[in-house]
Enzyme design. Structure first.
Site, PDB file in Angstrom:
ATOM      1  N   ASP A   1       0.840  -1.202   0.000  1.00 29.68           N
ATOM      2  CA  ASP A   1       0.000   0.000   0.000  1.00 29.68           C
ATOM      3  C   ASP A   1       0.871   1.247   0.000  1.00 29.68           C
ATOM      4  O   ASP A   1       1.751   1.402   0.848  1.00 29.68           O
ATOM      5  CB  ASP A   1      -0.909   0.013   1.240  1.00 29.68           C
ATOM      6  CG  ASP A   1      -1.768   1.259   1.311  1.00 29.68           C
ATOM      7  OD1 ASP A   1      -2.911   1.220   0.830  1.00 29.68           O
ATOM      8  OD2 ASP A   1      -1.290   2.292   1.841  1.00 29.68           O
TER       9      ASP A   1
ATOM     10  N   TYR B   1       3.037   9.776  -0.794  1.00 29.33           N
ATOM     11  CA  TYR B   1       4.100   9.187   0.024  1.00 29.33           C
ATOM     12  C   TYR B   1       5.477   9.344  -0.641  1.00 29.33           C
ATOM     13  O   TYR B   1       6.495   9.083  -0.010  1.00 29.33           O
ATOM     14  CB  TYR B   1       3.861   7.693   0.271  1.00 29.33           C
ATOM     15  CG  TYR B   1       2.592   7.358   1.012  1.00 29.33           C
ATOM     16  CD1 TYR B   1       1.760   8.361   1.541  1.00 29.33           C
ATOM     17  CD2 TYR B   1       2.195   6.042   1.192  1.00 29.33           C
ATOM     18  CE1 TYR B   1       0.590   8.040   2.208  1.00 29.33           C
ATOM     19  CE2 TYR B   1       1.036   5.708   1.861  1.00 29.33           C
ATOM     20  CZ  TYR B   1       0.225   6.714   2.365  1.00 29.33           C
ATOM     21  OH  TYR B   1      -0.937   6.383   3.006  1.00 29.33           O
TER      22      TYR B   1
ATOM     23  N   LYS C   1      -2.816   5.861  -4.251  1.00 31.29           N
ATOM     24  CA  LYS C   1      -3.905   6.804  -3.993  1.00 31.29           C
ATOM     25  C   LYS C   1      -3.692   8.131  -4.707  1.00 31.29           C
ATOM     26  O   LYS C   1      -2.565   8.601  -4.837  1.00 31.29           O
ATOM     27  CB  LYS C   1      -4.030   7.050  -2.477  1.00 31.29           C
ATOM     28  CG  LYS C   1      -4.070   5.775  -1.655  1.00 31.29           C
ATOM     29  CD  LYS C   1      -4.133   6.066  -0.164  1.00 31.29           C
ATOM     30  CE  LYS C   1      -3.847   4.815   0.642  1.00 31.29           C
ATOM     31  NZ  LYS C   1      -2.415   4.507   0.758  1.00 31.29           N
TER      32      LYS C   1
ATOM     33  N   HIS D   1      -7.695   9.580  -2.151  1.00 29.37           N
ATOM     34  CA  HIS D   1      -7.034   9.630  -0.852  1.00 29.37           C
ATOM     35  C   HIS D   1      -7.809  10.430   0.200  1.00 29.37           C
ATOM     36  O   HIS D   1      -7.747  10.141   1.391  1.00 29.37           O
ATOM     37  CB  HIS D   1      -5.634  10.234  -1.029  1.00 29.37           C
ATOM     38  CG  HIS D   1      -4.665   9.817   0.040  1.00 29.37           C
ATOM     39  ND1 HIS D   1      -3.303   9.893  -0.117  1.00 29.37           N
ATOM     40  CD2 HIS D   1      -4.862   9.317   1.276  1.00 29.37           C
ATOM     41  CE1 HIS D   1      -2.705   9.465   0.979  1.00 29.37           C
ATOM     42  NE2 HIS D   1      -3.626   9.113   1.847  1.00 29.37           N
TER      43      HIS D   1
END
Length: 292
Positions: A48, A53, A82, A116
């Site tokens: 994930d 990120y 996301k 997200h």
């Protein structure tokens, strides 16, 4: 390996491992490579991440080099990423984000793509434009799914209100997943009930609290039950969700913790579950209920 392999069949028809490897705040090619290596070694088959990120490319690099090491194919791995809130409601921006992620992962499809956040960063959370932007985003993701770039689409941090609005105009494609903060300190029982009724799989993040807060892991009740079951408090908290059919995506960089987080082949007795369900409610992460 003695781990019980657990999968959930999503409303899209695709299977997803209930135990995934989270990568929030794990950055840098060398570190990402090390943790992906160890996660594959101990049995994780789901990863994930998110555009936000900033590690998609490094994960892609790691998978390209490590899948052969473990005699795995792309089809053996479930990749979730996301969409950043900065492009909510922007079809062109969404298309670019998805194509960039595909390139980063060196793949032709993404297993699960999530919105997200229910809001858009360029407008206030209270703006009444948010629902229409969510609808535009969903419609674009449905199109990308139909083109084969994405296998399953879903949401993250959506409340019942957000889901109700989305389902009114979802082009007959339901969100396969709603990834939310969920743990014994924040149980979200109404949301779970609603999603179960609609066939939306609930996936938990912050199962152990958050990176900067160990109150849940060190909670005396959690520690006592974990000790009685001869497991770590982390394993107890993860299995608390798993026993309810809720997916988990624990994050770790320490080898022992990575191994520990997938050893969820034990049963929490009913009395202990009831005790965990009686803990006071404390929210650790951001609050989506403010988003119109």
């Amino acid at each position: 390996m003695t781990n019980i392999v657990r999968n959930v069949c999503l409303s899209s028809g695709y299977d997803m491992p209930l135990i995934g490897f989270g990568t929030y705040k794990i950055q840098g090619r060398e570190l990402v490579y090390q943790v992906v290596d160890e996660s594959l070694n101990v049995g994780f088959r789901s990863i994930d991440t998110a555009v936000g990120y900033r590690n998609e490319e490094d994960i892609g690099y790691a998978l390209k080099n490590l899948l052969p090491k473990y005699n795995l194919q792309r089809s053996d791995i479930f990749i979730t990423t996301k969409l950043p809130p900065s492009v909510n409601g922007d079809p062109k921006g969404i298309e670019q984000c998805v194509q960039k992620s595909l390139k980063a992962f060196n793949t032709t499809y993404i297993d699960l793509y999530l919105i997200h956040w229910p809001g858009a960063t360029r407008i206030p959370e209270t703006s009444t434009n948010n629902p229409s932007l969510r609808a535009k985003t969903w419609n674009k993701l449905v199109d990308l799914k139909k083109q084969g770039f994405i296998r399953s689409i879903g949401v993250s941090n959506f409340t019942i209100k957000h889901l109700q609005e989305l389902l009114q105009n979802c082009k007959d494609i339901l969100p396969a997943v709603n990834q939310v903060e969920l743990h014994p300190h924040y149980r979200q029982e109404e949301l779970i009930k609603y999603c179960n009724e609609k066939g939306i799989h609930i996936q938990a993040y912050s199962s152990l609290g958050t990176s900067g807060n160990i109150n849940l892991l060190r909670n005396p009740i959690v520690l006592k039950i974990a000790s009685q079951l001869n497991v770590s408090s982390a394993r107890l908290l993860l299995n608390w969700a798993l026993q309810q059919g809720i997916g988990v995506i624990p994050k770790a960089v320490n080898k022992e913790h990575i191994k520990d987080n997938i050893q969820l082949d034990f049963l929490i007795d009913e009395e202990s579950m009831n005790i965990l369900f009686s803990l006071p409610q404390i929210k650790y992460a951001w609050d989506p209920s403010n988003v119109c």
